[in-house]
Write an enzyme that holds these catalytic residues in place. Structure first.
Site, short mmCIF file in Angstrom:
data_model
loop_
_atom_site.label_atom_id
_atom_site.label_comp_id
_atom_site.label_asym_id
_atom_site.label_seq_id
_atom_site.Cartn_x
_atom_site.Cartn_y
_atom_site.Cartn_z
N GLU A 295 0.81 -1.22 0.00
CA GLU A 295 0.00 0.00 0.00
C GLU A 295 0.84 1.27 0.00
O GLU A 295 0.45 2.29 -0.55
CB GLU A 295 -0.97 0.01 1.19
CG GLU A 295 -2.11 -0.99 1.10
CD GLU A 295 -1.74 -2.37 1.59
OE1 GLU A 295 -0.55 -2.61 1.90
OE2 GLU A 295 -2.65 -3.24 1.67
N PHE B 147 -11.43 -7.39 14.22
CA PHE B 147 -10.37 -7.86 13.34
C PHE B 147 -10.07 -6.80 12.28
O PHE B 147 -10.96 -6.29 11.62
CB PHE B 147 -10.79 -9.18 12.67
CG PHE B 147 -9.78 -9.69 11.69
CD1 PHE B 147 -8.51 -10.08 12.12
CD2 PHE B 147 -10.07 -9.75 10.33
CE1 PHE B 147 -7.57 -10.54 11.21
CE2 PHE B 147 -9.13 -10.21 9.42
CZ PHE B 147 -7.87 -10.60 9.87
N GLN B 148 -8.81 -6.44 12.15
CA GLN B 148 -8.34 -5.43 11.19
C GLN B 148 -9.02 -4.07 11.37
O GLN B 148 -9.25 -3.35 10.41
CB GLN B 148 -8.50 -5.94 9.76
CG GLN B 148 -7.57 -7.13 9.50
CD GLN B 148 -7.40 -7.46 8.03
OE1 GLN B 148 -8.31 -7.25 7.23
NE2 GLN B 148 -6.23 -7.98 7.68
N LYS C 122 -17.48 -1.22 6.00
CA LYS C 122 -17.91 -2.19 4.99
C LYS C 122 -19.43 -2.19 4.81
O LYS C 122 -19.92 -2.21 3.69
CB LYS C 122 -17.43 -3.59 5.40
CG LYS C 122 -17.66 -4.63 4.34
CD LYS C 122 -17.01 -5.95 4.71
CE LYS C 122 -17.17 -6.95 3.57
NZ LYS C 122 -16.52 -8.23 3.90
N MET D 101 23.97 9.51 2.70
CA MET D 101 23.68 10.80 3.31
C MET D 101 23.92 10.76 4.82
O MET D 101 24.42 11.72 5.40
CB MET D 101 22.23 11.20 3.00
CG MET D 101 21.88 12.60 3.41
SD MET D 101 23.01 13.79 2.71
CE MET D 101 22.01 14.50 1.42
C1 TPP Z 1 12.33 6.03 5.46
C2 TPP Z 1 13.59 6.71 5.83
N1 TPP Z 1 14.42 6.17 6.75
C3 TPP Z 1 15.57 6.77 7.07
C4 TPP Z 1 15.93 7.95 6.49
C5 TPP Z 1 17.25 8.63 6.87
N2 TPP Z 1 18.10 8.71 5.69
C6 TPP Z 1 18.20 9.83 4.94
S1 TPP Z 1 19.16 9.65 3.60
C7 TPP Z 1 19.56 8.07 4.04
C8 TPP Z 1 20.48 7.26 3.21
C9 TPP Z 1 19.91 6.90 1.89
O1 TPP Z 1 20.71 5.92 1.33
P1 TPP Z 1 20.68 5.64 -0.22
O2 TPP Z 1 19.31 5.44 -0.69
O3 TPP Z 1 21.65 4.56 -0.51
O4 TPP Z 1 21.16 7.01 -0.82
P2 TPP Z 1 22.62 7.70 -0.76
O5 TPP Z 1 22.55 8.73 0.32
O6 TPP Z 1 23.60 6.63 -0.47
O7 TPP Z 1 22.75 8.30 -2.10
C10 TPP Z 1 18.91 7.71 5.22
C11 TPP Z 1 19.05 6.41 5.90
C12 TPP Z 1 15.03 8.50 5.56
N3 TPP Z 1 15.25 9.67 4.97
N4 TPP Z 1 13.90 7.85 5.22
#
Ligand code: TPP
Ligand code: MG
Lengths: 175, 555
Positions: free
Chosen positions: B48, B110-111, B160, B468
């Site tokens: 979803e 449920f749900q 529902k 990042m």
């Molecule tokens: C759902 C979620 N969890 C954690 C984060 C924290 N976060 C921001 S950027 C990042 C790294 C992203 O890694 P990747 O997709 O490999 O991209 P890169 O920065 O390596 O280009 C994280 C863990 C986030 N933004 N979103």
């Protein structure tokens, strides 16, 4: 910081109180006092909300409230002449020997006896927040068993009023 | 007719062509009604969250309201991240969730989950439909609220038994919402005040956000910038709202903005904010943001004005309508001195990276721009790769960037690219730039992509890291890389191939130069795993607590 009293007209729909309370909680706005009830129209409720803060803060509160679809109109009552009231009910310990004395105090505050027990007296009193506080303090030495207070409600003085008929559509002021 | 049938009828009246969704017990009646619709295409996603992100990508590209359906309980909670994402980026969505029958509400059936309660802070409005006869009005209102004013997601929760109830159908022709009347027309006196300020300004800068795209004001923005010789900087959400190769363009500002954009903000004497909200990633340190400027703030949402920064001229309304009224009032002023200063800043602080060691992500994005010349829809995930796209790709057309700004939601990219591709004519170029972390959050949607025969090119910038966050650790944790270096990765190429997607690997600049054009021009979907150095940082960057003018250029 000043206290502001907002009169908020809202749709009388389920969940509207949650929406307003939730907004205050998540934006970190503290509510000093809140009273809700329906108005002369059963599809509209009125909330009287007291918040404390400087002008930009109150402006932000008002604007965020306006974003709720169920909020129809907001007036900052404090910007005008207004009257406000709270209601309190106090159950106080009253031995038969003390009753006259306590009734005398109640008389000063124009409080009414609403119930009588063998060792208690229950009063109702309406007035401004200050008056209610003073009444409470005066009864404290006798032993307050129970106290319940409503939130504040307020109205503009004179011929001005906060109602839907005044402005059928909500005005969005320019910032 | 049943409420479920009426619902489909309502969607057809709202010209909904595509709904994204995932079925379940509580929405059985709705899916049964959908079965009979000849006008609405249903896209079965694989989760979803994928459905709501796809609807979001669809809405961002088409400008229409995105629609998504999920069942009660887990179906509904799986929507939550996507709803928050759409809310933060002001994307118009209408979401339908199934709910347990009315009699069971409040019994921990449920749900059963209280999805209207859960989504209260992340929807523009939501409804629990208890009265079957109200369905047409509620749907009409929902589409109206989602799409008008500052757009946003609206959720309708349908028990529902309500979906099965019989009603007589009448679709309202108008919307009556006494508590909702967005202001579009700007106050004339404020508009002339702005015209006067513009006339007097020596060093104006236009700071344009996503509101420019939402109100389709790109053309007016360009006219304004040229008429007053003001350089334009975009927020991340505003990218593609101004031509990326225009001489007046400063690129993105803020945390990872260009130094010249950030310095232009620092030096300007008039800041014109258009459909932007002075987000903390833009403003950085509030005390040193545009310290010499008179601030004009034009936005459709009154609550954004004065929220972060004190404004000299606040103006509530639709950016496009306001600019149309403002343009004729503007007098030409010679600003050659300011424009020379801007040119000097651009020359002094260009975006740059070191090409010495390995295949650099910035190089890949530059090549991507060279290949497409901006004629593509770029979808990104969240992380360093997203910022490199923002910095090195030059957007040409409005709505050609689809990315999660406000929520910064990893996993948005792949499903959003599915939605974007479905919003465009078949054969349009949709390119997903994703990260090795992000793509694994919603990788199941590759199946949706293939099922729908979508032509999406996936460029994975694979640094074997949550880059990042790794970068944050580099700066703020003395290089202690806790939980940001992947010790295991699947064979991404094989994985893509398992879904039937042709897959490649780029390891060198030469691979990119040789392979990218062909990759992009190949028919149908394709996947490329680009192996990039783990150590690369996104620069420039404004260190925490510093002002916007104090970016650092090297790690
Ligand atoms: C759902 C979620 N969890 C954690 C984060 C924290 N976060 C921001 S950027 C990042 C790294 C992203 O890694 P990747 O997709 O490999 O991209 P890169 O920065 O390596 O280009 C994280 C863990 C986030 N933004 N979103
Ligand atoms: Mg990565």
């Amino acid at each position: 910081m000043e206290k502001h009293t907002l009169a908020v007209l809202v749709e009388n729909s389920p969940g509207v109180l949650t929406r307003v309370a939730g907004l205050f909680a998540r934006r970190g706005f503290n509510i000093d006092s809140l009273a809700v009830g329906r108005t002369d129209r059963d599809d509209v409720s009125r909330m009287t909300i007291v918040v404390e803060g400087d002008k930009p803060f109150i402006e932000q509160v008002t604007k965020q409230l306006h974003k709720l679809i169920d909020v129809i109109k907001i007036s900052n009552i404090t910007e005008d002449e207004y009257v406000d009231r709270e209601l309190v009910m106090i159950k106080v310990t009253a031995e038969p020997s003390q009753r006259v004395e306590i009734m005398h105090i109640a008389g000063i505050f124009r409080a009414r006896v609403v119930d009588l027990g063998s060792k208690t007296l229950t009063f109702e009193c309406t007035g401004t927040e200050g008056k209610i506080n003073a009444f409470e303090e005066s009864l404290r030495p006798y032993g307050i068993k129970e106290l319940v207070r409503t939130g504040k409600i307020a109205m503009l003085r004179g011929s001005k009023y906060v109602a839907l008929s005044l402005a059928p559509s909500r005005e969005v002021e320019n910032a | 007719m049943t409420v479920a049938e009426a619902l489909i009828e309502c969607l057809e009246r709202e010209n909904v062509e595509i709904v994204f969704g995932y079925p379940g017990g509580a929405v059985l009646p709705i899916y049964d009604a959908l079965y009979h619709s000849t006008k609405i295409k249903h896209v079965l996603v694989r989760h979803e969250q994928g459905g709501v992100h796809a609807a979001d990508g669809y809405a961002r590209v088409s400008g229409k309201v995105g629609v998504c359906i999920a069942t009660s309980g887990p179906g509904a909670t799986n929507l939550v991240t996507g709803i928050a994402n759409a809310y933060m980026d002001s994307v118009p969505l209408v979401l339908f969730t199934g709910q347990v029958p009315r009699i069971q509400i409040g019994t921990d059936a449920f749900q059963e989950v209280d999805i209207t309660g859960i989504t209260l802070p992340i929807t523009k409005h939501n409804y629990l439909l208890k009265d079957p006869s109200k369905l047409p009005v509620v749907v009409k209102n929902a589409f109206h609220v989602a799409a008008t004013g500052r757009p946003g997601p609206v959720l309708i929760d349908i028990p529902k038994d309500v979906a099965q109830a019989i009603i007589s159908f009448k679709y309202p022709s108008t919307v009556k919402l006494r508590g909702y009347k967005p202001t579009y027309k700007g106050h004339p006196s404020k508009i002339s005040e702005i015209a006067k300020l513009v006339g007097k300004a020596k060093r104006p800068v236009i700071y344009a956000g996503g509101g420019v795209l939402a109100s389709q004001a790109s053309e007016e923005l360009l006219k304004l910038a040229e008429a007053i010789s003001a350089p334009v900087t975009n927020t991340f959400m505003g990218l593609a709202g101004f031509p990326g190769d225009h001489p007046l363009f400063l690129g993105m500002l803020g945390l990872h903005g260009t130094r010249y954009a950030n310095l232009a903000i620092t030096e300007c004497d008039l800041l014109i904010g258009l459909g932007a909200r002075f987000d903390d990633r833009v403003v950085m340190n509030i005390n040193s943001f545009a310290p010499h400027a008179t601030v004009v703030h034009i936005d459709i949402d009154p609550a954004e004005i004065g929220k972060v920064i004190a404004t000299n001229v606040p103006l509530v309304g639709d950016v496009k309508m306001i600019l149309k009224e403002l343009l004729p009032l503007i007098e030409k002023v010679d600003r050659s001195e300011w424009l020379e200063r801007i040119q000097a800043l651009k020359a002094q602080y260009p975006l740059s990276y070191d090409r010495e060691s390995g295949l650099k992500p910035q190089f890949i994005i530059e090549q991507l721009w060279k290949c497409t010349k901006g004629d593509a829809t770029i979808v990104t995930d969240v992380g360093q790769h997203q910022m490199w796209v923002a910095q090195y790709y030059h957007f040409k057309k409005p709505r050609s960037l689809v990315s999660s700004g406000g929520l910064g939601c990893m996993g948005f990219g792949l499903p959003a690219s599915v939605g974007a591709a479905l919003a465009l004519p078949p054969g349009s170029k949709v390119i997903l730039v994703t990260g090795d972390g992000s793509i694994q959050m919603t990788i199941q949607e590759l199946a949706t992509m293939m099922e729908q025969c979508l032509n999406v090119k996936i460029i994975l910038l694979n640094n074997s890291a949550l880059g990042m966050v790794r970068q944050l650790q580099e700066y703020y944790c003395e290089g202690r890389h806790m939980a940001t270096h992947f010790q295991f990765h699947p064979d991404f190429e094989a994985l893509a191939k398992a879904y039937g997607i042709p897959a490649y690997t780029f390891k060198t600049e030469e691979d990119v130069i040789k392979g990218l054009p062909e990759f992009l021009d190949s028919p149908g979907p394709a996947f490329v795993n680009c192996i990039i150095p783990r150590e690369e940082n996104v620069l420039p960057m404004v260190p925490a607590g510093k002002g916007i003018g104090e970016s650092v250029e090297c790690g």
